[in-house]
Design an enzyme around this catalytic site. Structure first.
Site, mmCIF file in Angstrom:
data_model
loop_
_atom_site.group_PDB
_atom_site.id
_atom_site.type_symbol
_atom_site.label_atom_id
_atom_site.label_comp_id
_atom_site.label_asym_id
_atom_site.label_seq_id
_atom_site.Cartn_x
_atom_site.Cartn_y
_atom_site.Cartn_z
ATOM 1 N N LYS A 1 -8.268 5.529 -7.123
ATOM 2 C CA LYS A 1 -8.722 6.582 -8.033
ATOM 3 C C LYS A 1 -10.012 7.227 -7.531
ATOM 4 O O LYS A 1 -10.186 8.446 -7.617
ATOM 5 C CB LYS A 1 -8.910 6.008 -9.431
ATOM 6 C CG LYS A 1 -7.581 5.615 -10.093
ATOM 7 C CD LYS A 1 -7.776 5.037 -11.479
ATOM 8 C CE LYS A 1 -6.438 4.716 -12.127
ATOM 9 N NZ LYS A 1 -6.587 4.142 -13.467
ATOM 10 N N GLY B 1 2.258 5.648 4.656
ATOM 11 C CA GLY B 1 1.444 6.298 5.666
ATOM 12 C C GLY B 1 0.104 5.661 5.955
ATOM 13 O O GLY B 1 -0.707 6.243 6.664
ATOM 14 N N VAL B 2 -0.151 4.446 5.420
ATOM 15 C CA VAL B 2 -1.456 3.817 5.678
ATOM 16 C C VAL B 2 -1.399 2.867 6.876
ATOM 17 O O VAL B 2 -2.405 2.259 7.226
ATOM 18 C CB VAL B 2 -1.978 3.061 4.431
ATOM 19 C CG1 VAL B 2 -2.275 4.025 3.313
ATOM 20 C CG2 VAL B 2 -1.004 1.988 3.983
ATOM 21 N N GLY B 3 -0.216 2.700 7.502
ATOM 22 C CA GLY B 3 -0.142 1.922 8.739
ATOM 23 C C GLY B 3 0.370 0.511 8.588
ATOM 24 O O GLY B 3 0.025 -0.350 9.403
ATOM 25 N N LYS B 4 1.216 0.245 7.581
ATOM 26 C CA LYS B 4 1.713 -1.120 7.366
ATOM 27 C C LYS B 4 2.632 -1.563 8.503
ATOM 28 O O LYS B 4 2.466 -2.642 9.070
ATOM 29 C CB LYS B 4 2.459 -1.203 6.023
ATOM 30 C CG LYS B 4 1.601 -0.868 4.818
ATOM 31 C CD LYS B 4 2.346 -1.062 3.519
ATOM 32 C CE LYS B 4 3.483 -0.077 3.335
ATOM 33 N NZ LYS B 4 3.038 1.328 3.232
ATOM 34 N N GLY C 1 0.825 -1.202 0.000
ATOM 35 C CA GLY C 1 0.000 0.000 0.000
ATOM 36 C C GLY C 1 0.855 1.245 0.000
ATOM 37 O O GLY C 1 2.067 1.192 0.196
ATOM 38 N N SER D 1 -4.642 3.966 -18.844
ATOM 39 C CA SER D 1 -5.973 4.293 -18.309
ATOM 40 C C SER D 1 -6.423 5.718 -18.620
ATOM 41 O O SER D 1 -7.544 6.082 -18.272
ATOM 42 C CB SER D 1 -6.009 4.073 -16.795
ATOM 43 O OG SER D 1 -5.108 4.930 -16.151
#
Length: 801
Positions: free
Chosen positions: A722, A358-361, A355, A679
């Site tokens: 997204k 800063g998402v807490g891994k 991920g 994309s």
């Protein structure tokens, strides 16, 4: 006594050499690497294999000038040459005769020297014979004293009758400085050289005798020290017999080995090493190596285990206290604990959290250790490029140590810790090996029960370790390594999740770190929302925590200045007083629908982002200009979109050959940032269609999808990231490929409910939804006059640039 022959002058390729003086009659190998030297060597090889070698004054100069080279050198014959893999050439040369440089010229990338050769013919007289005998006798004494020269080889080498050969052979084998050897080379007359060699040998023999005297004195001192050591050991033994000494150190080590719980093979090796250590002199270097090895064998946990907490309710409570959201990850951890309750000896799990930053891994790994009652150790793999970091060095190397895996197991102190391999996607490799390949054994449950570290050289069981790897992206991790891990993706947080994380965790943490209390500072919810929207733009919460900390520090300064009774409530109205001017603005507010301007969506390593795409049409010759540092795949998407628009020219109300007199410029702002991927296909297609038709695109809408030449819309990746980016930017309607509808369960329910998601199959549907008004109804064969570029609608995209 000496007859001098006439001088001879020759023109030869010249090569400067460093750190060596080459004498006539001597075979000398060396490596040629300089381009000019290689060129001179090749020139000599194509001619008569003769080349002139002269030593340079300063060995550190790569390209010496003629005045930086000694004037006297040696003409040599190239006996062998071998080209090495690194481009250098290894050569073996044989000295022929001395020569003095008259003139040096540059010739096609190499030096060419005019060399004067002088040959001397020395008549053998009693005086010369006596001089030769004296020199030979002195050289024999020198060889006996000098330990680096082989006596038989050297004495055989100097058994010759030619005084010139004798002096050059001895000079080449003397351990002299470059300057002293060069002085001997510059003496052309053999008789003079014979006398000079005798003088040099006298001086060198005197030096060696002095060295031998000093060495014998040092040896006597060492013997005295050894005698003292022996007597001290005797005293210890006597004290032990009298009952005054402690237990033997080796008995203590033996007890530790027996109590360590080592497997049978490891125990046998430890006992064997202990016996070797007992037989070694304590002051020897080998005893230190052996003792360090035993210390490491004893330091690694062989049987000690953490008592695992398998209470699922407690684990769920710990995870919820430490982290908000991340439901899938928590569910997987609780499943793991449930299996541990039902199976007696389950294998260790290998998870990989992927991920944005800063998402807490990393903190999630610490929470898992806390929830299961295990020890936690972390090893950062960012920038690691040496395989020995994983497996360690063999004991044959000086200062060898086990690899980081064994070192971390020692730090944990138990054989079942939670072991975090941080930043596993940022490893690299070089000539020292590939650490990712070494990790294959560590992270394979079928192999890691017999992991072998190069230093320990015994099997170590890693099967009970709970391995957790973390990464920002997957494409840099080798496929074989990915196959050994269960990948769990941690997507970015929604705005609502960030608000809750800030209220429950971040504000309290930063307030405590700043030394404040709830009486000093209170954050209102609208203040947190303002920080999220206008001061941070990220997938995680690291910058959010940083900005909250920034506010707390400023309040702490006021508390110190005005007293502990100072208090303030942080709101949306006064947040700028602490954080300054907002760094970001709401993209959708205060903007109008514009021609050729479309909101696209992108997915990066740090989460999703808005990718604004703009197109303008100018007079030209049919060129498609692409700017904004677009990658190859994105450029091909733009070409595909353009081909689709040309095939649908009639539908857009354009002449069939409209493009012949126009240039279409596609630009993606923030031009310094590289962009790639397919994309953006429908985004570019919509922008081109808008610019050509003069119909503005809706400003409150974003889109993503790959386009085909037939106008089909293909699926994309990173759907959740997204949509989060669109939501952060205030764009609540998004056009998505129909095939991505199956990925909606991965999107949080509150995010799905907050947004209007339109699924499309074709480009016609995209244009119908995205453009402000429908395209003109025109038959397939019908055409309309193309809009003039001077009209306000056509000029509008250029004004946006």
């Amino acid at each position: 006594m000496t007859t001098k022959e006439k001088f001879e002058t020759r023109k030869l390729p010249m090569m400067p050499i460093r750190d060596v003086v080459i004498f006539p009659y001597m075979m000398t190998p060396f490596v040629v690497g300089r381009a000019s030297s290689v060129r001179a060597l090749e020139e000599a090889l194509t001619a008569d294999k003769k080349i002139f070698l002269a030593t340079q004054h300063d060995a550190s100069i790569d390209e010496p000038k003629p005045n930086e080279i000694y004037q006297v050198g040696t003409v040599v014959n190239i006996v062998q040459s071998l080209k090495l893999p690194d481009g250098n050439i290894k050569v073996l040369v044989e000295g022929i005769e001395r020569g003095k440089i008259l003139q040096v010229t540059e010739n096609d990338g190499f030096m060419e020297a005019s060399v004067r050769l002088a040959r001397y013919n020395l008549e053998t007289t009693p005086a010369v014979e006596a001089g030769m005998q004296r020199v030979t006798s002195l050289f024999e004494q020198y060889v006996k004293l000098c330990q680096s020269l082989n006596y038989e080889t050297m004495i055989a080498a100097v058994r010759m009758e030619d005084p010139a050969k004798l002096t050059d052979t001895i000079a080449a084998n003397l351990q002299l400085s470059i300057e002293e050897k060069q002085e001997l080379l510059e003496i052309f007359d053999p008789a003079e050289r014979l006398n000079r060699i005798a003088d040099v040998l006298d001086i060198e023999i005197e030096k060696l005798n002095m060295d031998r005297t000093i060495q014998s004195r040092v040896k006597r001192q060492m013997e005295r020290a050894q005698k003292e050591y022996y007597l001290n050991e005797k005293i210890k033994a006597i004290q032990k017999e009298l009952g005054r000494g402690e237990k033997s150190e080796f008995d203590e080590l033996k007890k530790k080995v027996d109590a360590a719980g080592m497997p049978k093979e490891v125990h046998e090796k430890a006992i064997q090493e202990l016996k070797k250590l007992e037989a070694m002199p304590p002051m020897s270097a080998e005893s230190t190596v052996s003792r360090n090895y035993l210390d490491w064998l004893l330091a690694v946990p062989w049987k000690k285990r953490s008592k695992e907490i398998r209470n699922i309710s407690r684990a769920e409570k710990v995870l919820n206290e430490d982290h908000y959201g991340l439901e899938k990850i928590k569910e997987r951890i609780l499943e793991f604990l449930a299996v541990r309750q039902l199976v007696k000896n389950p294998k260790g799990s290998i998870l990989c959290f992927v991920g944005p930053p800063g998402v807490g891994k990393t903190s999630l790994g610490m929470s898992i250790a806390k929830a299961t009652g295990r020890k936690f150790v972390r090893m950062s793999l960012g920038g690691v490029r040496d395989e020995a970091e994983i497996r360690g060095h063999r004991r044959t190397y000086i200062g060898a140590l086990p690899g980081q895996i064994i070192q971390m197991m020692k730090k944990a102190g138990t054989k079942n810790p939670v072991f975090m391999l941080d930043e596993v996607d940022k490893m690299s490799m070089d000539f020292r090996g590939d650490p990712s390949a070494a990790l294959l054994e560590v992270l394979d449950p079928e192999q890691n029960f017999m992991f072998v570290d190069h230093y320990l050289d015994v099997e170590y069981d890693l099967s009970q370790v709970f391995f957790i790897a973390t990464a920002n992206v997957m494409h840099t991790i080798p496929a074989a390594l990915q196959d050994r891990m269960e990948v769990l993706r941690l997507h970015g947080y929604t705005e609502a999740e960030k608000i809750e994380i800030a209220k429950q965790f971040l504000v309290r943490k930063q307030r405590e770190q700043a030394g404040l209390t709830e009486k000093n500072i209170v954050f209102s919810e609208d203040a947190i929302v303002s920080i999220i929207r206008y001061f941070t733009r990220e997938a995680g919460v690291r910058n959010l925590e940083r900005e909250i900390g920034n506010v707390c520090r400023k309040v702490a300064r006021r508390v110190v200045k005005e007293g502990e009774t100072y208090n303030i409530k942080i709101t949306a109205d006064n947040i700028e007083e602490f954080l300054g001017v907002p760094k970001y603005r709401d993209l959708a507010v205060h903007e109008k629908n514009e021609v050729g301007l479309v909101n696209g969506l992108a997915w990066t390593e740090v989460g999703g982002s808005i990718l604004t795409t703009e197109v303008t049409v100018v007079d030209g010759k049919g060129k498609l200009l692409l700017t904004g540092k677009l990658g190859d795949v994105m450029q091909e998407s733009a070409q595909a979109a353009m081909s689709y628009i040309r095939s649908r020219a009639a539908r857009l109300g354009l002449p069939r050959e409209f493009y012949r007199n126009l240039d279409i410029h596609v630009h993606v702002p923030e031009g310094a940032i590289p962009k790639d991927g397919p994309s953006a296909g429908i985004t570019i297609g919509t922008a081109i269609a808008s610019a050509l038709s003069g119909i503005p695109v809706r400003r409150d809408l974003a889109m993503t999808g790959e386009i085909t030449l037939r106008g089909k819309v293909l699926p994309i990746g990173g759907l959740k990231e997204k949509l989060l980016a669109a939501h952060r930017a205030g764009l609540f309607e998004v056009l998505l490929p129909k095939e991505n509808e199956k990925d909606l369960p991965d999107v949080p329910e509150n995010l799905r409910n907050a947004m209007k998601l339109q699924f499309v199959d074709t480009m016609d549907q995209v244009l119908a939804l995205a453009l402000e008004r429908p395209l003109p109804e025109v038959g397939v064969t019908g055409t309309q006059p193309m809009p003039s570029l001077s009209t306000p609608e056509a000029e509008h995209p250029s004004a946006h640039q």
